[in-house]
Design a protein around this motif. Sequence first.
Motif, PDB file in Angstrom:
ATOM      1  N   VAL A   1     -98.768 -48.672 -76.140  1.00 57.12           N
ATOM      2  CA  VAL A   1     -99.760 -47.637 -75.826  1.00 57.12           C
ATOM      3  C   VAL A   1    -100.607 -47.354 -77.061  1.00 57.12           C
ATOM      4  CG1 VAL A   1    -100.071 -45.195 -75.239  1.00 57.12           C
ATOM      5  CG2 VAL A   1     -98.480 -46.605 -73.906  1.00 57.12           C
ATOM      6  N   ALA A   2     -99.975 -47.184 -78.219  1.00 57.53           N
ATOM      7  CA  ALA A   2    -100.709 -46.901 -79.457  1.00 57.53           C
ATOM      8  C   ALA A   2    -101.681 -48.031 -79.814  1.00 57.53           C
ATOM      9  CB  ALA A   2     -99.736 -46.662 -80.609  1.00 57.53           C
ATOM     10  N   ALA A   3    -101.310 -49.268 -79.473  1.00 55.81           N
ATOM     11  CA  ALA A   3    -102.167 -50.426 -79.765  1.00 55.81           C
ATOM     12  C   ALA A   3    -103.249 -50.636 -78.712  1.00 55.81           C
ATOM     13  CB  ALA A   3    -101.309 -51.681 -79.877  1.00 55.81           C
ATOM     14  N   GLY A   4    -103.206 -49.855 -77.638  1.00 54.05           N
ATOM     15  CA  GLY A   4    -104.235 -49.982 -76.603  1.00 54.05           C
ATOM     16  C   GLY A   4    -103.978 -51.107 -75.618  1.00 54.05           C
ATOM     17  N   VAL A   5    -102.748 -51.618 -75.562  1.00 56.23           N
ATOM     18  CA  VAL A   5    -102.394 -52.671 -74.605  1.00 56.23           C
ATOM     19  C   VAL A   5    -102.034 -52.046 -73.259  1.00 56.23           C
ATOM     20  CG1 VAL A   5    -100.706 -54.496 -74.093  1.00 56.23           C
ATOM     21  CG2 VAL A   5    -101.675 -54.293 -76.384  1.00 56.23           C
ATOM     22  N   LEU A   6    -101.340 -50.920 -73.315  1.00 59.21           N
ATOM     23  CA  LEU A   6    -101.002 -50.142 -72.121  1.00 59.21           C
ATOM     24  C   LEU A   6    -101.606 -48.757 -72.270  1.00 59.21           C
ATOM     25  CD1 LEU A   6     -97.169 -50.917 -71.736  1.00 59.21           C
ATOM     26  CD2 LEU A   6     -99.029 -51.853 -70.338  1.00 59.21           C
ATOM     27  N   ALA A   7    -101.834 -48.111 -71.140  1.00 52.32           N
ATOM     28  CA  ALA A   7    -102.269 -46.712 -71.124  1.00 52.32           C
ATOM     29  C   ALA A   7    -101.311 -45.940 -70.236  1.00 52.32           C
ATOM     30  CB  ALA A   7    -103.702 -46.598 -70.599  1.00 52.32           C
ATOM     31  N   VAL A   8    -101.162 -44.658 -70.532  1.00 53.02           N
ATOM     32  CA  VAL A   8    -100.333 -43.781 -69.714  1.00 53.02           C
ATOM     33  C   VAL A   8    -101.266 -42.985 -68.816  1.00 53.02           C
ATOM     34  CG1 VAL A   8     -98.665 -41.897 -69.757  1.00 53.02           C
ATOM     35  CG2 VAL A   8     -98.648 -43.599 -71.577  1.00 53.02           C
TER      36      VAL A   8
ATOM     37  N   VAL B   1    -100.008 -48.552 -67.418  1.00 55.91           N
ATOM     38  CA  VAL B   1    -100.880 -49.559 -66.825  1.00 55.91           C
ATOM     39  C   VAL B   1    -101.544 -50.378 -67.921  1.00 55.91           C
ATOM     40  CG1 VAL B   1    -101.330 -48.237 -64.720  1.00 55.91           C
ATOM     41  CG2 VAL B   1    -102.823 -47.953 -66.694  1.00 55.91           C
ATOM     42  N   LEU B   2    -101.817 -51.615 -67.600  1.00 52.09           N
ATOM     43  CA  LEU B   2    -102.510 -52.484 -68.554  1.00 52.09           C
ATOM     44  C   LEU B   2    -103.946 -52.014 -68.744  1.00 52.09           C
ATOM     45  CD1 LEU B   2    -101.163 -55.850 -67.188  1.00 52.09           C
ATOM     46  CD2 LEU B   2    -100.805 -55.022 -69.523  1.00 52.09           C
ATOM     47  N   THR B   3    -104.388 -52.016 -69.970  1.00 55.63           N
ATOM     48  CA  THR B   3    -105.784 -51.742 -70.303  1.00 55.63           C
ATOM     49  C   THR B   3    -106.536 -53.074 -70.263  1.00 55.63           C
ATOM     50  OG1 THR B   3    -105.415 -52.163 -72.633  1.00 55.63           O
ATOM     51  CG2 THR B   3    -105.073 -49.877 -71.856  1.00 55.63           C
ATOM     52  N   PRO B   4    -107.846 -53.058 -70.405  1.00 52.59           N
ATOM     53  CA  PRO B   4    -108.555 -54.342 -70.524  1.00 52.59           C
ATOM     54  C   PRO B   4    -108.015 -55.200 -71.671  1.00 52.59           C
ATOM     55  CG  PRO B   4    -110.119 -52.605 -70.033  1.00 52.59           C
ATOM     56  CD  PRO B   4    -108.779 -51.926 -70.286  1.00 52.59           C
TER      57      PRO B   4
END
Length: 149
Positions: free
Chosen positions: A62-69, A82-85
């Motif tokens: 999440v911190a790396a922007g791979v997943l979002a809450v 969820v997966l981010t772009p």
Amino acid sequence: MAKRKSMQDDACPVARALDLVGDRWSLLLVRDAFDGIRRFSDFQRNLGVARNILSDRLATLVAAGVLAVQPASDGTSYQEYVLTPKGERLFPLVVALRQWGEQQLFGPGEAHSQLLTAATGQPLAHMLPCDATGQVVQSHHTFVKKLPN
């Protein structure tokens, strides 16, 4: 256990990528997210990973922007991952690892999972690196160029 040295300042893109998704739990979380898993308990049940490790890896992704809450899609008080772009762009990596594993780690006729296209139900074509003209490139036809700072 000793904390591993961060590779986030390394000049090598492979080292930086492995620093983020190179341990098995992180990449398996990404794989599961591609497979539609979204909740902490579902990740834990599917992977059998300890809660503290799962919590750490999810927080890192999440911190790396791979997943979002985000709030749960069913309106409950749960949250979902969820997966981010940025995370979606890991799909070719997951497919390449899957295809390598299918080819190299299973015996003839040995049962394994298979990734199929939703439109046709057929397996994906094997991924191969290509140059700008579409020609397949082998490793011995490449070299690494270090770019200046």
